[in-house]
Scaffold this motif. Sequence first.
Motif, PDB file in Angstrom:
ATOM      1  N   ALA A 178       0.849  -1.184   0.000  1.00 25.84           N
ATOM      2  CA  ALA A 178       0.000   0.000   0.000  1.00 25.84           C
ATOM      3  C   ALA A 178       0.890   1.242   0.000  1.00 25.84           C
ATOM      4  CB  ALA A 178      -0.904   0.002   1.230  1.00 25.84           C
ATOM      5  N   SER A 179       0.620   2.163  -0.892  1.00 24.98           N
ATOM      6  CA  SER A 179       1.456   3.351  -1.013  1.00 24.98           C
ATOM      7  C   SER A 179       0.581   4.606  -1.028  1.00 24.98           C
ATOM      8  CB  SER A 179       2.286   3.276  -2.301  1.00 24.98           C
ATOM      9  OG  SER A 179       3.104   4.407  -2.442  1.00 24.98           O
ATOM     10  N   PRO A 180       0.568   5.358   0.089  1.00 20.24           N
ATOM     11  CA  PRO A 180       1.244   5.060   1.358  1.00 20.24           C
ATOM     12  C   PRO A 180       0.426   4.070   2.191  1.00 20.24           C
ATOM     13  CG  PRO A 180       0.060   7.109   1.545  1.00 20.24           C
ATOM     14  CD  PRO A 180      -0.120   6.655   0.107  1.00 20.24           C
ATOM     15  N   ALA A 181       1.023   3.576   3.278  1.00 20.64           N
ATOM     16  CA  ALA A 181       0.289   2.721   4.210  1.00 20.64           C
ATOM     17  C   ALA A 181      -0.894   3.509   4.771  1.00 20.64           C
ATOM     18  CB  ALA A 181       1.210   2.257   5.334  1.00 20.64           C
ATOM     19  N   ARG A 182      -2.058   2.837   4.921  1.00 15.75           N
ATOM     20  CA  ARG A 182      -3.292   3.527   5.291  1.00 15.75           C
ATOM     21  C   ARG A 182      -3.648   3.269   6.754  1.00 15.75           C
ATOM     22  NH1 ARG A 182      -4.249   0.975   0.509  1.00 15.75           N
ATOM     23  NH2 ARG A 182      -5.654  -0.582   1.413  1.00 15.75           N
ATOM     24  N   GLN A 183      -3.706   4.325   7.538  1.00 17.56           N
ATOM     25  CA  GLN A 183      -4.059   4.203   8.947  1.00 17.56           C
ATOM     26  C   GLN A 183      -5.533   3.846   9.085  1.00 17.56           C
ATOM     27  OE1 GLN A 183      -1.662   4.755  11.526  1.00 17.56           O
ATOM     28  NE2 GLN A 183      -3.229   3.640  12.683  1.00 17.56           N
ATOM     29  N   LEU A 184      -5.838   2.860   9.925  1.00 17.24           N
ATOM     30  CA  LEU A 184      -7.226   2.465  10.134  1.00 17.24           C
ATOM     31  C   LEU A 184      -7.926   3.443  11.076  1.00 17.24           C
ATOM     32  CD1 LEU A 184      -6.836  -1.407  10.537  1.00 17.24           C
ATOM     33  CD2 LEU A 184      -7.781  -0.154   8.586  1.00 17.24           C
ATOM     34  N   PRO A 185      -9.220   3.647  10.884  1.00 13.85           N
ATOM     35  CA  PRO A 185      -9.966   4.528  11.783  1.00 13.85           C
ATOM     36  C   PRO A 185     -10.226   3.833  13.116  1.00 13.85           C
ATOM     37  CG  PRO A 185     -11.470   3.458  10.270  1.00 13.85           C
ATOM     38  CD  PRO A 185     -10.089   3.039   9.847  1.00 13.85           C
ATOM     39  N   GLU A 186     -10.660   4.594  14.085  1.00 14.01           N
ATOM     40  CA  GLU A 186     -11.095   3.987  15.343  1.00 14.01           C
ATOM     41  C   GLU A 186     -12.423   3.271  15.102  1.00 14.01           C
ATOM     42  OE1 GLU A 186     -11.299   6.791  18.497  1.00 14.01           O
ATOM     43  OE2 GLU A 186      -9.214   7.446  18.282  1.00 14.01           O
ATOM     44  N   PHE A 187     -12.587   2.107  15.721  1.00  7.83           N
ATOM     45  CA  PHE A 187     -13.818   1.350  15.531  1.00  7.83           C
ATOM     46  C   PHE A 187     -14.022   0.417  16.714  1.00  7.83           C
ATOM     47  CE2 PHE A 187     -10.456  -1.187  13.567  1.00  7.83           C
ATOM     48  CZ  PHE A 187     -10.673  -2.428  14.134  1.00  7.83           C
ATOM     49  N   SER A 188     -15.235  -0.105  16.818  1.00  8.76           N
ATOM     50  CA  SER A 188     -15.569  -1.113  17.820  1.00  8.76           C
ATOM     51  C   SER A 188     -16.463  -2.142  17.149  1.00  8.76           C
ATOM     52  CB  SER A 188     -16.281  -0.486  19.017  1.00  8.76           C
ATOM     53  OG  SER A 188     -16.626  -1.477  19.970  1.00  8.76           O
ATOM     54  N   LEU A 189     -16.036  -3.414  17.192  1.00 11.02           N
ATOM     55  CA  LEU A 189     -16.769  -4.493  16.533  1.00 11.02           C
ATOM     56  C   LEU A 189     -17.258  -5.521  17.543  1.00 11.02           C
ATOM     57  CD1 LEU A 189     -14.451  -5.107  13.432  1.00 11.02           C
ATOM     58  CD2 LEU A 189     -16.591  -3.811  13.499  1.00 11.02           C
ATOM     59  N   ASN A 190     -18.125  -6.400  17.079  1.00  6.54           N
ATOM     60  CA  ASN A 190     -18.659  -7.478  17.904  1.00  6.54           C
ATOM     61  C   ASN A 190     -17.893  -8.766  17.645  1.00  6.54           C
ATOM     62  OD1 ASN A 190     -20.808  -5.676  18.641  1.00  6.54           O
ATOM     63  ND2 ASN A 190     -21.858  -6.224  16.747  1.00  6.54           N
ATOM     64  N   THR A 191     -17.677  -9.558  18.683  1.00  5.21           N
ATOM     65  CA  THR A 191     -16.991 -10.840  18.566  1.00  5.21           C
ATOM     66  C   THR A 191     -17.880 -11.945  19.148  1.00  5.21           C
ATOM     67  OG1 THR A 191     -15.894 -10.656  20.714  1.00  5.21           O
ATOM     68  CG2 THR A 191     -14.744  -9.712  18.807  1.00  5.21           C
ATOM     69  N   PRO A 192     -17.604 -13.214  18.814  1.00 11.20           N
ATOM     70  CA  PRO A 192     -18.439 -14.303  19.354  1.00 11.20           C
ATOM     71  C   PRO A 192     -18.453 -14.373  20.869  1.00 11.20           C
ATOM     72  CG  PRO A 192     -17.163 -15.076  17.487  1.00 11.20           C
ATOM     73  CD  PRO A 192     -16.658 -13.705  17.805  1.00 11.20           C
TER      74      PRO A 192
END
Length: 221
Positions: free
Chosen positions: A51-65
């Motif tokens: 990836a050019s440039p490397a892409r910073q992920l946003p803040e998030f909250s997900l559900n897990t089992p």
Amino acid sequence: MAKRCKGLNSKCFLISYLMIVGFLLVLWMYRLPLMNEEHRDIPTDMQSYIASPARQLPEFSLNTPNKSAFTHHWFEGKWSFVYFSHGHCVPACQPALEEMNKLKSSFANADFQFLVIGLDTEHETAEQLAAFLQGQQLDFNVATGSASIIEELARSFIALFLQTDYDDGSYQIEQEHHLFVVDPKGRVYATFKPPFNHARIQAEFLKLRYFYAKSEDLADK
């Protein structure tokens, strides 16, 4: 990114949809702040997947089992392989899932983690997606979330998908089957695309990791 085409055969629109979305993504990328410009000298043979440039992920909250908190901090300090999918993806998703499983066997240590993010936000829980993977003899981390959160993450990863809703109440999800690499700083660092060749991907990742160590060391000085 998801778009609905009610009552239409999505096969007629998928290619044009992906082209339009891709064009919009290019425009969006060019509007990123200057601080996100590429400052690395990427070798020619690595430009197809880094990836050019490397892409910073946003803040998030997900559900897990298991109902534990799953946020962007999960990616920090480890290399992560990520795949977007859903419980009705077979057979199209089998090559990607098999490659994920091979990578997990090849990099079986605490420095690596593997994640499947659910695309079927309306019909499938994290528990159901995990059960599907277990039925395929696969053991990956699983997370799902609201449609808005998944679409935001899909934009960050550039994971294109399309859901078509039919008049009879049925639906179909089509997607690109890309495997994403997130670096220990929580950035989308590379994308591996089908057709998958395990020996090639393993070699490319090892080369990528060596390049990362050198380029990040220079950036920190």
